[in-house]
Design a protein around this motif. Sequence first.
Motif, mmCIF file in Angstrom:
data_model
loop_
_atom_site.group_PDB
_atom_site.id
_atom_site.type_symbol
_atom_site.label_atom_id
_atom_site.label_comp_id
_atom_site.label_asym_id
_atom_site.label_seq_id
_atom_site.Cartn_x
_atom_site.Cartn_y
_atom_site.Cartn_z
ATOM 1 N N MET A 1 -7.387 -0.604 -5.239
ATOM 2 C CA MET A 1 -6.836 -1.791 -5.469
ATOM 3 C C MET A 1 -6.688 -2.387 -6.841
ATOM 4 O O MET A 1 -7.515 -2.314 -7.538
ATOM 5 C CB MET A 1 -7.204 -2.852 -4.382
ATOM 6 C CG MET A 1 -6.250 -4.177 -4.328
ATOM 7 S SD MET A 1 -7.023 -5.447 -3.194
ATOM 8 C CE MET A 1 -5.801 -6.681 -3.574
ATOM 9 N N ILE B 1 -2.217 -1.221 -3.624
ATOM 10 C CA ILE B 1 -2.993 -0.350 -3.261
ATOM 11 C C ILE B 1 -2.451 0.902 -3.183
ATOM 12 O O ILE B 1 -1.486 1.445 -2.698
ATOM 13 C CB ILE B 1 -3.753 -0.716 -2.076
ATOM 14 C CG1 ILE B 1 -4.143 -2.227 -1.808
ATOM 15 C CG2 ILE B 1 -4.688 0.242 -1.223
ATOM 16 C CD1 ILE B 1 -4.248 -2.716 -0.325
ATOM 17 N N LEU C 1 0.883 -1.112 0.045
ATOM 18 C CA LEU C 1 -0.003 0.143 0.044
ATOM 19 C C LEU C 1 0.785 1.229 0.045
ATOM 20 O O LEU C 1 1.763 1.317 0.953
ATOM 21 C CB LEU C 1 -0.948 0.071 1.282
ATOM 22 C CG LEU C 1 -2.025 1.058 1.184
ATOM 23 C CD1 LEU C 1 -3.175 0.765 2.283
ATOM 24 C CD2 LEU C 1 -1.539 2.554 1.841
#
Length: 326
Positions: free
Chosen positions: A237, A84, A26
């Motif tokens: 995502m 992400i 992420l």
Amino acid sequence: MLMKTLAAGTAALALAGPAAAETLKLAHWVPPQHTLTASTVEPLVNGVSEATGGELTIDVYPGGELGAGPLEQYVRVVQGVADIVWGLQGYTSSQFPRTMIAELPGVVTEDRPGYEAIWDAIDAGFLMEEYPQTRPLALWTSEPNIFIMKDHEIRSPADVEGLKIRVSGAVAGDIIEALGGIPVQMPAGEMYNALDTGLIDGIVTGASAVGDFRLDEVANSYTLNAPLGRITFYLVMNQGVYDGLPAEMQAAIDANSGRVLSESAETGWYAANDRVLESIAATGDNAIVELTDEEAAAFAELTLPVTDAVVAELGADDILAAMQGE
């Protein structure tokens, strides 16, 4: 022969065991102490890990560690640099014109959360075409925008005329132009130096940004209650990565994203807003202008027509209705 085949298949399954552990990346571009971490990142990371017994983990790369430049966030997730990413629709406004209807004055009101407005529009069949190759995990809006100024007090639209005001995207830029100001679009990370050096006279954004980007060190005047709209955000995502996960891991992501994560994010932004407003009031050396209803109406006469014009240009009356729960 059949029994031998079944036995072999059973043995193979036994050797395979449970789904292999997975780690997702992420990426975002703000420091770890930003409102994003506690409100959005940690609920997702912790929720997914708990739901999968630690088999699916999410490693977080803050501060642009996987690539500098917040304008490229969406490209990074599509290209697989990160699985992400967090970003602002306004930084690439041309990709998200319909989502950004939620940013316009009068669309999101205090009695209806911004995240509900956006997700209702998605559930009604709108907006998803603006998120190609990705799966939105959270979509939400900030608290209402305010004027954050250096050496200028904003009490009427006339006070905005000719001033250089930083905006996050095209929608806010249209609003500032309607008020007679000069919009200057730049990423949030550049606001501090721009205000400090006089490159801009002020900023339009939510009060939470004052704390997240230390703007209280360079700003000294704040105007509240003008109808200036809000800011929209996304956490998305890579769809291919999601599709490649085992069903139980997909279910864990689903359970900890969507409206539930969006609500957590928006609640965090509002909480930061409240803390900041209390803090800047407590210093005693800031001008804090809280517009009366009559004063706010003078701004509305100029800003609300922007909403009408943008919706008409997009032919998006149906999206507006969905966002307003109609």
